[in-house]
Scaffold this motif. Sequence first.
Motif, PDB file in Angstrom:
ATOM      1  N   GLU A 194      -2.685   9.283   6.061  1.00 45.24           N
ATOM      2  CA  GLU A 194      -1.609  10.213   5.661  1.00 45.24           C
ATOM      3  C   GLU A 194      -0.536   9.536   4.812  1.00 45.24           C
ATOM      4  O   GLU A 194      -0.036  10.104   3.855  1.00 45.24           O
ATOM      5  N   ARG A 195      -0.171   8.290   5.165  1.00 41.52           N
ATOM      6  CA  ARG A 195       0.928   7.612   4.450  1.00 41.52           C
ATOM      7  C   ARG A 195       0.475   6.908   3.179  1.00 41.52           C
ATOM      8  O   ARG A 195       1.284   6.632   2.303  1.00 41.52           O
ATOM      9  N   THR A 196      -0.839   6.548   3.103  1.00 41.94           N
ATOM     10  CA  THR A 196      -1.268   5.718   1.963  1.00 41.94           C
ATOM     11  C   THR A 196      -2.501   6.236   1.221  1.00 41.94           C
ATOM     12  O   THR A 196      -2.724   5.867   0.074  1.00 41.94           O
ATOM     13  N   ALA A 226       2.201  -9.594 -10.961  1.00 41.45           N
ATOM     14  CA  ALA A 226       1.880  -8.816  -9.764  1.00 41.45           C
ATOM     15  C   ALA A 226       0.936  -7.657 -10.105  1.00 41.45           C
ATOM     16  O   ALA A 226      -0.021  -7.855 -10.841  1.00 41.45           O
ATOM     17  N   CYS A 227       1.226  -6.463  -9.604  1.00 48.90           N
ATOM     18  CA  CYS A 227       0.266  -5.367  -9.766  1.00 48.90           C
ATOM     19  C   CYS A 227       0.182  -4.861 -11.203  1.00 48.90           C
ATOM     20  O   CYS A 227      -0.740  -4.123 -11.546  1.00 48.90           O
ATOM     21  N   ALA A 228       1.151  -5.242 -12.042  1.00 49.86           N
ATOM     22  CA  ALA A 228       1.058  -4.889 -13.467  1.00 49.86           C
ATOM     23  C   ALA A 228       0.333  -5.990 -14.237  1.00 49.86           C
ATOM     24  O   ALA A 228       0.236  -5.949 -15.467  1.00 49.86           O
ATOM     25  N   ALA A 252      -1.990   1.745  -5.482  1.00 51.92           N
ATOM     26  CA  ALA A 252      -1.234   1.166  -4.370  1.00 51.92           C
ATOM     27  C   ALA A 252      -1.214   2.123  -3.190  1.00 51.92           C
ATOM     28  O   ALA A 252      -1.354   1.719  -2.040  1.00 51.92           O
ATOM     29  N   ASN A 253      -1.044   3.402  -3.508  1.00 52.37           N
ATOM     30  CA  ASN A 253      -0.797   4.387  -2.461  1.00 52.37           C
ATOM     31  C   ASN A 253      -0.981   5.756  -3.104  1.00 52.37           C
ATOM     32  O   ASN A 253      -0.386   6.034  -4.148  1.00 52.37           O
ATOM     33  N   SER A 254      -1.809   6.599  -2.524  1.00 56.13           N
ATOM     34  CA  SER A 254      -2.085   7.896  -3.164  1.00 56.13           C
ATOM     35  C   SER A 254      -0.819   8.761  -3.234  1.00 56.13           C
ATOM     36  O   SER A 254      -0.667   9.572  -4.141  1.00 56.13           O
ATOM     37  N   GLY A 281      -7.929  -0.017  -1.094  1.00 55.04           N
ATOM     38  CA  GLY A 281      -6.526  -0.328  -0.869  1.00 55.04           C
ATOM     39  C   GLY A 281      -5.892  -0.853  -2.143  1.00 55.04           C
ATOM     40  O   GLY A 281      -6.387  -0.597  -3.253  1.00 55.04           O
ATOM     41  N   ASN A 282      -4.805  -1.592  -1.959  1.00 60.41           N
ATOM     42  CA  ASN A 282      -4.086  -2.143  -3.104  1.00 60.41           C
ATOM     43  C   ASN A 282      -4.636  -3.540  -3.421  1.00 60.41           C
ATOM     44  O   ASN A 282      -4.458  -4.467  -2.637  1.00 60.41           O
ATOM     45  N   THR A 283      -5.286  -3.677  -4.565  1.00 68.32           N
ATOM     46  CA  THR A 283      -5.841  -4.977  -4.965  1.00 68.32           C
ATOM     47  C   THR A 283      -5.006  -5.614  -6.069  1.00 68.32           C
ATOM     48  O   THR A 283      -5.497  -6.444  -6.844  1.00 68.32           O
TER      49      THR A 283
HETATM   50  N1  ACO Z   1       0.842   2.273  11.535  1.00 73.31           N
HETATM   51  C1  ACO Z   1       1.638   3.044  12.311  1.00 73.31           C
HETATM   52  N2  ACO Z   1       2.964   3.100  12.141  1.00 73.31           N
HETATM   53  C2  ACO Z   1       3.507   2.348  11.173  1.00 73.31           C
HETATM   54  C3  ACO Z   1       2.743   1.511  10.364  1.00 73.31           C
HETATM   55  C4  ACO Z   1       1.345   1.476  10.578  1.00 73.31           C
HETATM   56  N3  ACO Z   1       0.513   0.718   9.850  1.00 73.31           N
HETATM   57  N4  ACO Z   1       3.557   0.871   9.497  1.00 73.31           N
HETATM   58  C5  ACO Z   1       4.789   1.297   9.751  1.00 73.31           C
HETATM   59  N5  ACO Z   1       4.777   2.174  10.778  1.00 73.31           N
HETATM   60  C6  ACO Z   1       5.895   2.863  11.393  1.00 73.31           C
HETATM   61  C7  ACO Z   1       7.206   2.187  11.169  1.00 73.31           C
HETATM   62  O1  ACO Z   1       7.408   1.140  12.082  1.00 73.31           O
HETATM   63  C8  ACO Z   1       8.170   3.317  11.372  1.00 73.31           C
HETATM   64  O2  ACO Z   1       8.354   3.519  12.732  1.00 73.31           O
HETATM   65  P1  ACO Z   1       9.802   3.880  13.329  1.00 73.31           P
HETATM   66  O3  ACO Z   1      10.139   5.196  12.691  1.00 73.31           O
HETATM   67  O4  ACO Z   1       9.569   3.939  14.786  1.00 73.31           O
HETATM   68  O5  ACO Z   1      10.693   2.771  12.877  1.00 73.31           O
HETATM   69  C9  ACO Z   1       7.411   4.509  10.819  1.00 73.31           C
HETATM   70  O6  ACO Z   1       6.031   4.141  10.786  1.00 73.31           O
HETATM   71  C10 ACO Z   1       7.838   4.896   9.417  1.00 73.31           C
HETATM   72  O7  ACO Z   1       7.876   3.713   8.658  1.00 73.31           O
HETATM   73  P2  ACO Z   1       8.270   3.734   7.152  1.00 73.31           P
HETATM   74  O8  ACO Z   1       8.228   2.346   6.604  1.00 73.31           O
HETATM   75  O9  ACO Z   1       9.526   4.522   6.971  1.00 73.31           O
HETATM   76  O10 ACO Z   1       7.047   4.562   6.582  1.00 73.31           O
HETATM   77  P3  ACO Z   1       6.843   5.122   5.149  1.00 73.31           P
HETATM   78  O11 ACO Z   1       6.621   6.557   5.196  1.00 73.31           O
HETATM   79  O12 ACO Z   1       7.850   4.596   4.187  1.00 73.31           O
HETATM   80  O13 ACO Z   1       5.438   4.458   4.792  1.00 73.31           O
HETATM   81  C11 ACO Z   1       4.570   2.689   3.477  1.00 73.31           C
HETATM   82  C12 ACO Z   1       5.302   3.062   4.742  1.00 73.31           C
HETATM   83  C13 ACO Z   1       3.172   3.255   3.533  1.00 73.31           C
HETATM   84  C14 ACO Z   1       4.480   1.174   3.408  1.00 73.31           C
HETATM   85  C15 ACO Z   1       5.332   3.268   2.288  1.00 73.31           C
HETATM   86  O14 ACO Z   1       6.687   2.934   2.345  1.00 73.31           O
HETATM   87  C16 ACO Z   1       4.788   2.782   0.994  1.00 73.31           C
HETATM   88  O15 ACO Z   1       3.682   3.103   0.634  1.00 73.31           O
HETATM   89  N6  ACO Z   1       5.584   2.022   0.215  1.00 73.31           N
HETATM   90  C17 ACO Z   1       5.153   1.512  -1.031  1.00 73.31           C
HETATM   91  C18 ACO Z   1       4.215   0.433  -0.724  1.00 73.31           C
HETATM   92  C19 ACO Z   1       3.433   0.027  -1.893  1.00 73.31           C
HETATM   93  O16 ACO Z   1       2.594   0.730  -2.328  1.00 73.31           O
HETATM   94  N7  ACO Z   1       3.739  -1.179  -2.339  1.00 73.31           N
HETATM   95  C20 ACO Z   1       3.050  -1.760  -3.324  1.00 73.31           C
HETATM   96  C21 ACO Z   1       3.418  -1.205  -4.674  1.00 73.31           C
HETATM   97  S1  ACO Z   1       3.711  -2.423  -5.763  1.00 73.31           S
HETATM   98  C22 ACO Z   1       2.484  -3.439  -5.606  1.00 73.31           C
HETATM   99  O17 ACO Z   1       1.393  -3.000  -5.433  1.00 73.31           O
HETATM  100  C23 ACO Z   1       2.735  -4.907  -5.631  1.00 73.31           C
END
Ligand code: ACO
Length: 331
Positions: A40-42, A116-118, A260-262, A287-289
Amino acid sequence: MESRIYPCMVAGTGSYVPEKIVTNVDFEKIVDTNDQWIVERTGIKERRFAADNEFTSDLATQAAHKAMINAGVSAEEIDLIVVATVSSDNIFPSTAARVQVNLNAMNAAGFDLEAACAGFIYAMDVGSKFVSAGMYNNVLVIGAEKLSSLIDMQDRSTCILFGDGAGAVVLQRGNENTGRILSSVLGLDGRRTDFLQIPAGGCRIPASHKSIDARLHYITMKGKETFKWAVTYMVDSAKKVVQNAGFTMDEISLVIPHQANSRIIMAAAERLKLRDDQIFLNVEKYGNTSSASVAIALDEAQVSGRIKRGDKVLLVAFGAGFSLGATLLEW
Ligand code: ACO
């Protein structure tokens, strides 16, 4: 003497991912997480992890080999090897040096590039300049990562995001519409370096017992903030590169964004008013490579027939730094 700028094209693509599949359910046994949360989140369902004795240079070599076969280019004909990576086999020498020997491309110069990712988009742009300047005929550009060696398996918010793999292209002087580079933009916003980083291992915090105990040699990320900037910068870069080439977003056949994330991809797509059929997604499998992500996706899009002659293909990425880049190609 009159200086000339030669057109540059993608003459061949290739990609490679390690055999080992690590599913979300596998992560349930390591950290407090579950498949539903991750999906759901990614959008990620699984990723690949390289074997203990398989390194970034090995993944890079496999992808490069396929791209060279696809381009019909022999190892002796390669003039330059550019490897985009954040997970180089060593801090030095370069991963490019190891790839050169693996391929037996002994006529090639080579270096690594870190954006990095770019990274792959940066490397393609840099590589294409050597072709456009008439300096080299065949430039091998590779994005390769073994991120499994850099993730903190105790940090559930980052460990589930990343995977290993490599993608490559051969760039050649040429005007045929087979991956001709039409325009490209690069950018950097160095004001937020602490949002996404590996804190230790460089000269700021050299390796020590203390740094290892503090787990500072792993990827750290401020997820929410990174998410927001990823969307903003991907949208900006995409708009700019399309506009510079004199097109509208509607005329783009396929957008290949950094995987990175859908949710990041769909949020950017919404702002760019893209149709679903314009977006390429494979984040669920790998995932994110990082540097490899756009390169793998480009090869998969090409091999699966998603790219047809005459198509305008937009590559766009965002990563730590923050680094950003976009390239528009005509197939
Ligand atoms: N499983 C279950 N729960 C989790 C997990 C997990 N793997 N990871 C975090 N949680 C929890 C947190 O602890 C938090 O709990 P809390 O509310 O009790 O504190 C809750 O889930 C929400 O955490 P958030 O960090 O607010 O979750 P968010 O919706 O922001 O999702 C995520 C986190 C997926 C990392 C998101 O922020 C994201 O995708 N960010 C961008 C990441 C990314 O793609 N980075 C790379 C881009 S650039 C590059 O590639 C170098």
